[in-house]
Scaffold this active site. Structure first.
Site, PDB file in Angstrom:
ATOM      1  N   GLY A  14       0.825  -1.206   0.000  1.00 37.56           N
ATOM      2  CA  GLY A  14       0.000   0.000   0.000  1.00 37.56           C
ATOM      3  C   GLY A  14       0.860   1.256   0.000  1.00 37.56           C
ATOM      4  CD  GLN A  15      -1.669   6.374  -0.642  1.00 35.65           C
ATOM      5  OE1 GLN A  15      -1.213   7.399  -1.131  1.00 35.65           O
ATOM      6  NE2 GLN A  15      -2.780   6.369   0.057  1.00 35.65           N
ATOM      7  CG  ASP A 105      -8.333  12.201   9.004  1.00 33.63           C
ATOM      8  OD1 ASP A 105      -8.282  11.046   8.529  1.00 33.63           O
ATOM      9  OD2 ASP A 105      -8.509  13.208   8.289  1.00 33.63           O
ATOM     10  CE1 TYR A 128     -10.402   3.284   6.354  1.00 37.55           C
ATOM     11  CE2 TYR A 128     -10.845   5.582   6.884  1.00 37.55           C
ATOM     12  CZ  TYR A 128      -9.941   4.554   6.665  1.00 37.55           C
ATOM     13  OH  TYR A 128      -8.592   4.800   6.745  1.00 37.55           O
TER      14      TYR A 128
HETATM   15  N1  NAP Z   1      -5.189   6.768   2.587  1.00 37.63           N
HETATM   16  C1  NAP Z   1      -5.544   7.716   3.442  1.00 37.63           C
HETATM   17  O1  NAP Z   1      -5.915   8.836   3.060  1.00 37.63           O
HETATM   18  C2  NAP Z   1      -5.488   7.460   4.928  1.00 37.63           C
HETATM   19  C3  NAP Z   1      -5.862   8.493   5.794  1.00 37.63           C
HETATM   20  C4  NAP Z   1      -5.811   8.254   7.164  1.00 37.63           C
HETATM   21  C5  NAP Z   1      -5.393   7.032   7.653  1.00 37.63           C
HETATM   22  N2  NAP Z   1      -5.051   6.047   6.779  1.00 37.63           N
HETATM   23  C6  NAP Z   1      -4.616   4.765   7.344  1.00 37.63           C
HETATM   24  O2  NAP Z   1      -3.251   4.614   7.028  1.00 37.63           O
HETATM   25  C7  NAP Z   1      -2.935   3.222   6.873  1.00 37.63           C
HETATM   26  C8  NAP Z   1      -2.244   3.002   5.540  1.00 37.63           C
HETATM   27  O3  NAP Z   1      -3.124   3.431   4.509  1.00 37.63           O
HETATM   28  P1  NAP Z   1      -2.695   3.395   2.972  1.00 37.63           P
HETATM   29  O4  NAP Z   1      -3.243   4.633   2.343  1.00 37.63           O
HETATM   30  O5  NAP Z   1      -1.248   3.066   2.864  1.00 37.63           O
HETATM   31  O6  NAP Z   1      -3.593   2.162   2.486  1.00 37.63           O
HETATM   32  P2  NAP Z   1      -3.573   1.447   1.065  1.00 37.63           P
HETATM   33  O7  NAP Z   1      -2.675   2.133   0.130  1.00 37.63           O
HETATM   34  O8  NAP Z   1      -5.016   1.238   0.706  1.00 37.63           O
HETATM   35  O9  NAP Z   1      -2.914   0.053   1.419  1.00 37.63           O
HETATM   36  C9  NAP Z   1      -3.553  -0.861   2.261  1.00 37.63           C
HETATM   37  C10 NAP Z   1      -2.849  -2.192   2.081  1.00 37.63           C
HETATM   38  O10 NAP Z   1      -3.534  -3.139   2.922  1.00 37.63           O
HETATM   39  C11 NAP Z   1      -3.662  -4.327   2.182  1.00 37.63           C
HETATM   40  N3  NAP Z   1      -4.775  -5.123   2.648  1.00 37.63           N
HETATM   41  C12 NAP Z   1      -6.097  -4.918   2.486  1.00 37.63           C
HETATM   42  N4  NAP Z   1      -6.796  -5.922   3.037  1.00 37.63           N
HETATM   43  C13 NAP Z   1      -5.880  -6.781   3.561  1.00 37.63           C
HETATM   44  C14 NAP Z   1      -5.964  -8.023   4.232  1.00 37.63           C
HETATM   45  N5  NAP Z   1      -7.138  -8.612   4.475  1.00 37.63           N
HETATM   46  N6  NAP Z   1      -4.830  -8.622   4.626  1.00 37.63           N
HETATM   47  C15 NAP Z   1      -3.630  -8.065   4.362  1.00 37.63           C
HETATM   48  N7  NAP Z   1      -3.472  -6.906   3.715  1.00 37.63           N
HETATM   49  C16 NAP Z   1      -4.598  -6.283   3.306  1.00 37.63           C
HETATM   50  C17 NAP Z   1      -3.896  -3.857   0.754  1.00 37.63           C
HETATM   51  O11 NAP Z   1      -3.636  -4.924  -0.127  1.00 37.63           O
HETATM   52  P3  NAP Z   1      -4.410  -4.992  -1.516  1.00 37.63           P
HETATM   53  O12 NAP Z   1      -3.753  -3.952  -2.380  1.00 37.63           O
HETATM   54  O13 NAP Z   1      -4.173  -6.403  -1.942  1.00 37.63           O
HETATM   55  O14 NAP Z   1      -5.846  -4.665  -1.248  1.00 37.63           O
HETATM   56  C18 NAP Z   1      -2.894  -2.730   0.654  1.00 37.63           C
HETATM   57  O15 NAP Z   1      -1.617  -3.209   0.305  1.00 37.63           O
HETATM   58  C19 NAP Z   1      -4.271   2.478   7.024  1.00 37.63           C
HETATM   59  O16 NAP Z   1      -4.394   2.045   8.349  1.00 37.63           O
HETATM   60  C20 NAP Z   1      -5.314   3.550   6.762  1.00 37.63           C
HETATM   61  O17 NAP Z   1      -6.525   3.267   7.409  1.00 37.63           O
HETATM   62  C21 NAP Z   1      -5.068   6.234   5.433  1.00 37.63           C
END
Ligand code: NAP
Length: 292
Positions: A14-15, A105, A128
């Site tokens: 992921g990111q 957030d 979410y």
């Molecule tokens: N993005 C935002 O704006 C944001 C804002 C605030 C907080 N956050 C938090 O920051 C953290 C990182 O977010 P991110 O933006 O890096 O998320 P992301 O890019 O959506 O990456 C999430 C990763 O989790 C994996 N995943 C999903 N379901 C899974 C499962 N059952 N088992 C194992 N891996 C799984 C996904 O794999 P697949 O690609 O195979 O689905 C992906 O690699 C998360 O906790 C998110 O809630 C994000």
């Protein structure tokens, strides 16, 4: 340099996972199992991955992050973000590893008029947000408060589609309309990764923390900045019209907090990291995509 700490990373594609992989310090032996080998929907894979890795630290960067889709898939969002995160923390705790978990957030309802502190009451508006809040609580409970939970906001970076990549794509097609009455802090995934590596080096740090880049913006402000920086870097050929609109003019399934600025002061002091304005990091991220 010899690796001193073994870190098991869930969600490495992921990111945030991508940023953590790219910036891991030499002192860390980073293990990045694929989703099939560490699946937050399967307790057996979590237990096996933790037992095989014998990590000092487990970082959970995996999550169900589809805010819109979660409204129609609440059970799946909860299974991954709440039950899955809790089970991974339990596996870490059982193996004597420290747990670092990421939250959002969107646990807040956005009715505040000053940045949210970690101690402020959470009241999520979306499926979410509720699933992430349940995850925070599950992780804290099964580690008896020893886990570090870092809430972040408005994340963008390499590894997955995000607001920056979406805006660049739309701006290449023509004019865009962007919501101007939701305010937060755009945060580069590299900034969060730096905070997490700093936290890994501080084993005594636990409990709830906030991390975001400095400054605030509406989605509209963010879009204007993306365009200006991208045109300057040659990533966009020409500027298009960007129209500010209200949330009510852009109906969505999920309700989002109108104000979700996080107070990161205490965490910044604890991690000994200076404030970096979100626009500075946006420029760095875009420059990287040009190879600059
Ligand atoms: N993005 C935002 O704006 C944001 C804002 C605030 C907080 N956050 C938090 O920051 C953290 C990182 O977010 P991110 O933006 O890096 O998320 P992301 O890019 O959506 O990456 C999430 C990763 O989790 C994996 N995943 C999903 N379901 C899974 C499962 N059952 N088992 C194992 N891996 C799984 C996904 O794999 P697949 O690609 O195979 O689905 C992906 O690699 C998360 O906790 C998110 O809630 C994000």
């Amino acid at each position: 340099m010899k690796a001193e700490l073994t870190v098991l990373l869930a969600g490495s594609d992921g990111q945030l996972g991508t940023a953590l992989r790219r910036t891991a310090p030499d002192t860390v032996r980073l293990l990045t199992p694929a989703r099939a080998e560490l699946d937050l929907l399967r307790v057996d894979t979590m237990n096996a991955a933790v037992q095989a890795a014998r990590p000092d630290v487990v970082i959970n960067a995996a999550a169900y992050t589809a805010v819109e889709r979660a409204e129609s898939e609440p059970a799946l969002a909860h299974a991954i973000n709440a039950e899955g995160a809790t089970a991974l923390a339990a596996a870490a705790e059982g193996a004597g590893a420290r747990m670092i978990h990421i939250s959002t957030d969107f646990v807040f309802d956005g009715r505040a008029s000053r940045p949210y502190r970690p101690t402020d009451p959470a009241a999520p508006l979306s499926v979410y947000g509720a699933s992430k809040l349940a995850g925070e609580r599950g992780v804290a409970a099964c580690t008896r408060g020893r886990a570090l939970v870092v809430r972040t906001a408005w994340l963008y970076g390499a590894g997955a589609p995000n607001f920056v990549t979406t805006m660049l794509g739309r701006m290449r097609e023509g004019a865009v309309r962007v919501v101007s009455d939701q305010v937060g802090s755009p945060t580069w995934s590299r900034s969060l990764a730096a905070a997490i590596w700093s936290a890994v080096a501080r084993p005594a740090l636990s409990g709830l923390h906030h991390w975001a880049d400095a400054g605030v913006a509406s989605w509209y402000d963010f879009a204007v900045a993306i365009q200006e920086e991208a045109v300057a870097l040659g990533l966009l050929e020409r500027a298009v019209s960007i129209d500010p609109i209200q949330t009510q003019d852009y109906p969505t399934q999920a309700r989002r907090p109108p104000y979700s600025v996080l107070d990161v002061h205490e965490t910044r002091v604890a991690l000994a990291l200076p404030p970096v304005h979100w626009r500075t990091n946006l420029r760095r991220m875009l420059a990287e995509t040009t190879g600059g």
